[in-house]
Scaffold this motif. Structure first.
Motif, short mmCIF file in Angstrom:
data_model
loop_
_atom_site.label_atom_id
_atom_site.label_comp_id
_atom_site.label_asym_id
_atom_site.label_seq_id
_atom_site.Cartn_x
_atom_site.Cartn_y
_atom_site.Cartn_z
N HIS A 36 69.28 37.06 0.15
CA HIS A 36 69.79 35.74 0.56
C HIS A 36 70.40 35.77 1.97
CE1 HIS A 36 69.00 34.43 -3.50
NE2 HIS A 36 69.78 35.37 -3.99
N VAL A 37 69.70 36.46 2.88
CA VAL A 37 70.18 36.49 4.26
C VAL A 37 69.96 35.14 4.91
CG1 VAL A 37 69.84 38.98 4.55
CG2 VAL A 37 67.97 37.40 5.10
N ASP A 38 70.67 34.92 6.01
CA ASP A 38 70.53 33.66 6.74
C ASP A 38 69.32 33.67 7.67
OD1 ASP A 38 73.11 32.25 5.93
OD2 ASP A 38 73.88 34.16 6.70
N GLY A 39 68.88 34.88 8.04
CA GLY A 39 67.77 34.94 8.96
C GLY A 39 67.19 36.34 9.08
N LEU A 40 66.09 36.42 9.82
CA LEU A 40 65.40 37.68 10.05
C LEU A 40 65.21 37.88 11.54
CD1 LEU A 40 62.58 37.31 7.34
CD2 LEU A 40 64.72 38.62 7.14
N TYR A 41 65.51 39.08 12.00
CA TYR A 41 65.28 39.46 13.40
C TYR A 41 64.00 40.28 13.40
CZ TYR A 41 66.48 41.11 18.12
OH TYR A 41 66.50 41.38 19.47
N VAL A 42 62.94 39.70 13.96
CA VAL A 42 61.59 40.25 13.81
C VAL A 42 61.16 40.94 15.10
CG1 VAL A 42 59.24 39.71 13.11
CG2 VAL A 42 61.12 38.22 12.36
N GLY A 43 60.64 42.16 14.97
CA GLY A 43 60.11 42.86 16.12
C GLY A 43 61.13 43.64 16.92
N THR A 56 49.10 44.04 17.46
CA THR A 56 49.82 44.36 16.24
C THR A 56 51.14 43.60 16.18
OG1 THR A 56 48.85 46.57 16.27
CG2 THR A 56 50.74 46.24 14.83
N LYS A 57 51.83 43.51 17.30
CA LYS A 57 53.08 42.74 17.34
C LYS A 57 52.81 41.28 16.97
CE LYS A 57 55.06 45.62 21.02
NZ LYS A 57 55.61 45.67 22.39
N LYS A 58 51.75 40.73 17.53
CA LYS A 58 51.41 39.33 17.22
C LYS A 58 51.13 39.15 15.74
CE LYS A 58 49.49 37.82 21.67
NZ LYS A 58 48.27 37.32 22.36
N ARG A 59 50.42 40.08 15.16
CA ARG A 59 50.08 39.98 13.74
C ARG A 59 51.33 40.01 12.87
NH1 ARG A 59 48.01 37.42 10.00
NH2 ARG A 59 47.30 38.56 8.17
N ILE A 60 52.29 40.87 13.22
CA ILE A 60 53.53 40.94 12.45
C ILE A 60 54.31 39.63 12.56
CG2 ILE A 60 55.78 42.08 12.30
CD1 ILE A 60 54.24 44.68 13.21
N GLU A 88 53.68 36.88 27.34
CA GLU A 88 52.57 36.55 26.45
C GLU A 88 53.07 36.40 25.01
OE1 GLU A 88 48.45 38.62 24.75
OE2 GLU A 88 49.27 39.28 26.68
N LEU A 89 53.94 37.32 24.58
CA LEU A 89 54.47 37.26 23.22
C LEU A 89 55.38 36.05 23.05
CD1 LEU A 89 55.29 41.02 22.57
CD2 LEU A 89 53.46 39.68 21.51
N ALA A 90 56.19 35.74 24.06
CA ALA A 90 57.07 34.58 23.98
C ALA A 90 56.24 33.30 23.82
CB ALA A 90 57.95 34.49 25.22
N ASN A 91 55.21 33.18 24.62
CA ASN A 91 54.34 32.01 24.53
C ASN A 91 53.68 31.93 23.15
OD1 ASN A 91 52.61 29.78 25.84
ND2 ASN A 91 51.07 31.22 25.10
N VAL A 93 54.67 33.30 20.13
CA VAL A 93 55.53 33.01 18.98
C VAL A 93 56.08 31.59 19.02
CG1 VAL A 93 56.15 35.44 18.65
CG2 VAL A 93 57.63 34.00 20.05
N VAL A 94 56.34 31.09 20.23
CA VAL A 94 56.91 29.74 20.34
C VAL A 94 55.83 28.68 20.20
CG1 VAL A 94 58.15 28.13 21.84
CG2 VAL A 94 58.85 30.54 21.73
N ASN A 95 54.78 28.77 21.01
CA ASN A 95 53.79 27.69 21.07
C ASN A 95 52.75 27.76 19.96
OD1 ASN A 95 55.01 26.63 23.38
ND2 ASN A 95 53.84 27.96 24.73
N ASP A 96 52.40 28.97 19.51
CA ASP A 96 51.38 29.09 18.48
C ASP A 96 51.96 29.17 17.07
OD1 ASP A 96 49.76 29.15 20.66
OD2 ASP A 96 48.85 31.09 20.26
N LEU A 97 53.14 29.82 16.95
CA LEU A 97 53.70 30.06 15.62
C LEU A 97 54.90 29.20 15.29
CD1 LEU A 97 53.47 33.97 15.42
CD2 LEU A 97 51.81 32.27 14.63
#
Length: 292
Positions: A36-43, A56-60, A88-91, A93-97
């Motif tokens: 029951h955590v409030d959030g997840l810090y991913v990557g 691989t980072k994108k897939r995770i 590239e990763l910022a774009n 996770v924000v725009n695609d995910l």
């Protein structure tokens, strides 16, 4: 409970180093449904991110967003020594995910000047509509940011706070005092209580994958003014952390999750696979500290 607790999310890997999607989804669900955590810090460091290729980072990031949805806060750590990869990763996770918050480790290894570090952060957020949390972990990066450095970073309105994984409590107190409106999430699990006393907004940590219940109870005791109970819980937590560290940090957390019925998988090489002795010790740790 007003302070938020985030698990620094582990990634489940197969024996050959590929991502174990089923296991990673199970870790996400365990954190949401059991911890029951409030959030997840991913990557982040706990996700073994800095040993992974961009795809691989994108897939995770994709697996976690798909599994978690909007059930909890998600923070995507996109930082990289390769600025173009970070952008590239910022774009992605924000725009695609649809991640709303990103984070980025300080650029490391090359002893970058502070103007270079500031440029790095400003570039990462320049083209994305998201907030960014600086990831400061000087013990691993060798990069120590001063109070004035933070002040200059925070001039960018998209940079809203810091994941502060640092034992410098004087700097932490000064940060809280100077920037009351910035988010400070503390990243050193074994020192949660003193950080709470200095007014952090919450915590992000690897051991919360298995020890979230204690951490939440400690925060509740602190907020209720029961300092002795909070201190007792921190003592218990630190006994657990000492045992985990003595057996191998990431391997042991994954083994503990295995004992909880979660397919946590292996660590990625060159981290070694757990020995039979490590497995035995992990089961003893589970029985002593975590079994209901």
């Amino acid at each position: 409970m007003t302070k938020k607790l985030y698990s620094a999310l582990l990634t489940s890997f197969n024996a050959d180093g590929t991502v174990n999607e089923k296991g990673t989804r199970e870790i996400v669900r365990h954190n949401i449904d059991v911890n029951h955590v409030d959030g997840l810090y991913v990557g982040g460091s706990t996700g073994e991110n800095f040993m992974l290729q961009t795809a691989t980072k994108k897939r995770i990031f994709e697996i976690v967003k798909d599994e978690a949805g909007d059930d909890v806060d998600l923070i995507a750590q996109v930082g990289s020594i390769d600025l173009q990869e970070a952008k590239e990763l910022a774009n992605y996770v924000v725009n695609d995910l649809g991640y709303k918050t990103i984070s980025a480790v300080t650029p490391f290894y090359y002893n970058f000047s502070f103007p270079e570090i500031k440029y790095y952060y400003d570039e990462i957020v320049k083209d994305v509509n998201a907030n960014l949390i600086v990831y400061s972990i000087p013990a691993l990066t060798g990069v120590s940011l001063s109070l004035d450095n933070f002040a200059k970073l925070f001039e960018n309105p998209k940079i809203i706070g810091v994941k502060y994984t640092n034992a410098d409590f004087f700097l932490l107190e000064r940060l809280r005092n100077r920037f009351p409106d910035k988010k400070i999430l503390f990243g050193t699990d074994e020192m949660l209580l003193p950080a709470l006393s200095l007014g952090v907004d919450g915590a992000i940590g690897s051991t919360y994958n298995v020890n979230a219940a204690r951490a939440k109870a400690e925060i509740e005791a602190f907020e209720a003014g029961n300092m002795q109970k909070a201190l007792d819980i921190q003592h218990e937590t630190n006994d657990l952390i000492s045992a985990i560290l003595g057996n191998g940090l990431y391997q042991t957390i994954k083994l503990l999750l295995q004992d909880m019925g979660v397919e946590a998988g292996y660590t990625k090489e060159p981290m070694h696979k757990p020995t039979p002795e490590m497995k035995t010790t992990a089961s003893e740790i589970y029985a002593k500290f975590l079994k209901n």
